[in-house]
Design a protein around this motif. Structure first.
Motif, short mmCIF file in Angstrom:
data_model
loop_
_atom_site.label_atom_id
_atom_site.label_comp_id
_atom_site.label_asym_id
_atom_site.label_seq_id
_atom_site.Cartn_x
_atom_site.Cartn_y
_atom_site.Cartn_z
N THR A 11 1.00 -1.18 0.12
CA THR A 11 -0.08 0.15 -0.04
C THR A 11 0.88 1.01 -0.08
N THR A 12 0.36 2.38 -0.61
CA THR A 12 1.10 3.57 -0.47
C THR A 12 0.70 4.79 0.23
N LYS A 13 1.41 5.28 0.75
CA LYS A 13 0.82 6.60 1.50
C LYS A 13 1.98 7.57 1.25
N THR A 14 1.67 8.80 1.48
CA THR A 14 2.75 10.15 1.21
C THR A 14 3.41 10.16 2.43
N THR A 15 4.49 10.92 2.02
CA THR A 15 5.50 11.42 3.36
C THR A 15 5.04 12.38 4.21
N ALA A 16 3.71 13.17 3.53
CA ALA A 16 3.14 14.05 4.41
C ALA A 16 2.24 13.26 5.69
N SER A 17 2.00 12.04 5.35
CA SER A 17 1.22 11.35 6.46
C SER A 17 2.22 11.08 7.48
N SER A 18 1.71 10.84 8.40
CA SER A 18 2.36 10.43 9.76
C SER A 18 2.68 8.88 9.57
N LEU A 19 3.84 8.37 10.08
CA LEU A 19 4.07 6.79 10.07
C LEU A 19 3.25 6.03 11.11
N SER A 20 2.58 4.94 10.35
CA SER A 20 1.70 4.07 11.64
C SER A 20 2.93 3.12 12.03
#
Ligand code: BES
Ligand code: MN
Ligand code: ZN
Length: 491
Positions: A11-20
């Motif tokens: 799955t992809t997320k952006t580096t703007a989101s916080s790390l789960s």
């Protein structure tokens, strides 16, 4: 049954989101720039001191604070010399390392400026992560370490678009490899048919028809049918079609040799390496792999995939040296060596494509000759055909993907060397001619009609390649999948 759940999930997320929260965090770092960690993750003081970010440099540390437990730093080198192939290998290396360390899931943090190259870099890294996760453990009776199963990638938006493409292509490569590596008693012609049907079932844009021996007899495919006569497993001609949602720019036909086992037949092979002939369906495996990727990528070309599939075994009904067979384009062939069977099944498949499908271009992939291993080794496929610009296109695709190809000639005298004495053609040239890969290609050229056509001899590149982190050693490479997908997206 080979299904996608065996592959790693991304799955992809952006580096703007916080790390789960994650057990294992992989952080990519460039030489000469500060290591950029997710917010809140703190490493022990001095743990970065000696880390330079050189290509392939790695360092594992436990985080002191934040949502990651362990952190693997990996260097990609300096901006100037970052190449996609290098990144593909680095990604495969860390994906293998994470799997070997026992991690089932991991997160990847890539907060680096790749500029205009972002999507291409994302694709290469995703391909490496996926291909590096390959393992064939389902045939062991004892449970094996599970390996990496889930990845969350944090990166930029363009990069992540590339990741999704790389994921589709990487899993397509894995599918091809799994088909290749599965032993021949479990990967028979009927099993390839089942896999092709499963691909069609999973996509609304893919259909699959498998012509059985009765149907092939009606179409006068005497050349193909002569090969399966010596086996108790029936042959099939698999015909898959992918139609894009948009109006197609072109119609391309891929043809893959699907010999699920090649003993040589009455012209029996020596026993030493005969077991390797489970790989004689590698061309067919690549075609199925491409269709897996097409479903996800939706390029606007119509693609036909033909896989003639059979076993080649000796038996009372088998082809005998000197037998005469007739292909569906009317040409008669003297079977002087029953081990030159790949060209016999491809002959009918190519002639069928030229007559019934009439594509704008046609590319066949086949583990056709031992001679190409002598000529080009395990890192290159031989390409030859009847159309220079199509050959050039494939050479360029090889350079772009790292699946190298090298052009070999088909000259008029190679074609003459395949003229028969009793029939129109013979399936091997005389013992004095040499150039076994070229004469093999020359034989096939008689069945391509006037369609622009290229033959890829993958007998060297399909397995046993050198170490590249994402492939290597005595297993399948899935060669052809990445190159052909690139071709279909750019043709
Ligand atoms: N499947 C083999 C080619 C092959 C050989 C692939 C070794 C990989 C490793 C093919 O069907 C074959 O037997 N070709 C013969 C042709 C010859 C009889 C003209 C060969 O290469 O020996
Ligand atoms: Mn053979
Ligand atoms: Zn063969």
């Amino acid at each position: 049954m080979i299904d996608a759940s065996m592959s790693i999930q991304i799955t992809t997320k952006t580096t703007a989101s916080s790390l789960s929260r994650t057990e294992f965090l992989i952080v990519f770092a460039k030489q000469g720039s500060k290591v950029r960690l997710p917010k809140g993750v703190v490493l022990p003081a001095n743990s970065l001191d000696a880390f330079k970010g050189h290509a392939r440099e790695t360092r594992v540390t436990d985080a002191q604070r934040g949502n990651a437990k362990r952190v693997l730093l990996v260097g990609v080198g300096a901006s100037g010399d970052i190449a996609e192939e290098s990144l593909r290998r680095i990604a495969a290396m860390v994906s293998r390392q994470a799997g070997q360390a026992g991690s089932r899931s991991a997160s990847v943090w890539i907060d680096l400026p790749f500029g205009r190259k972002s999507a291409g870099v994302g694709q290469a890294i995703a391909e490496g992560l996926v291909m590096g996760s390959y393992r064939l453990s389902e045939f062991k009776s004892q449970a094996q370490p599970a390996g990496l199963k889930r990845l969350v990638i944090y990166a930029g938006k363009d990069f992540n678009a590339g990741v999704r493409r790389g994921y589709a292509i990487g899993t397509a490569n894995l599918l091809a490899r799994r088909l290749q590596d599965t032993p021949a008693n479990l990967m028979r012609p009927r099993d390839l048919v089942r896999e092709a049907r499963r691909l069609a079932g999973a996509s609304q844009r893919i259909t699959c028809r498998a012509h059985d021996e009765k149907a092939m007899a009606r179409m006068s495919m005497g050349s193909l049918l002569s090969v399966s006569r010596g086996s108790s497993e029936p042959a099939y001609l698999i015909h898959m079609v992918y139609k894009p949602t948009k109006k197609p720019r072109k119609k391309i036909c891929l043809v893959g040799k699907g010999l699920t086992f090649d003993s040589g037949g009455i012209s029996l092979k020596p026993s030493g390496k005969m077991h390797e002939m489970k790989y004689d369906m590698s061309g067919g495996a690549a075609v199925l792999g491409v269709f897996h990727a097409l479903a996800a990528l939706n390029p606007d070309v119509e693609v036909h995939g033909l896989v003639p599939t059979s076993e080649n075994l000796p038996d009372g009904k088998a082809n005998k040296p000197g037998d005469l067979v007739k292909a569906c384009n009317g040409l008669t062939i003297e079977v002087l060596n029953t081990d030159a069977e790949g060209r016999l099944i491809l002959a009918d498949a190519l002639a069928y494509a030229a007559k019934k499908i009439k594509p704008d271009a046609m590319i066949d992939l086949a583990t056709l000759t031992g001679a190409v291993v002598v000529a080009l080794g395990h890192e290159l496929s031989g390409v030859m055909g009847n159309n220079e610009s199509l050959i050039d296109e494939l050479v360029a695709c090889g350079e772009a993907t790292g699946e190298g190809v090298w052009a070999l000639p088909i000259l008029d005298y190679h074609k003459e060397q395949m003229q028969g004495s009793v029939g129109d053609l013979r399936n091997i040239s005389g013992p004095e001619t040499g150039a076994g890969s070229c004469t093999g290609g020359a034989f096939l050229s008689y069945f391509a009609g006037n369609i622009p056509w290229v033959h890829m001899d993958i007998a060297g590149s399909a397995w046993g390649a050198g170490e590249r982190d994402y492939q290597g050693g005595n297993v399948g490479t899935g060669v052809g999948v990445r190159l052909l997908v690139h071709y279909l997206q750019n043709c």
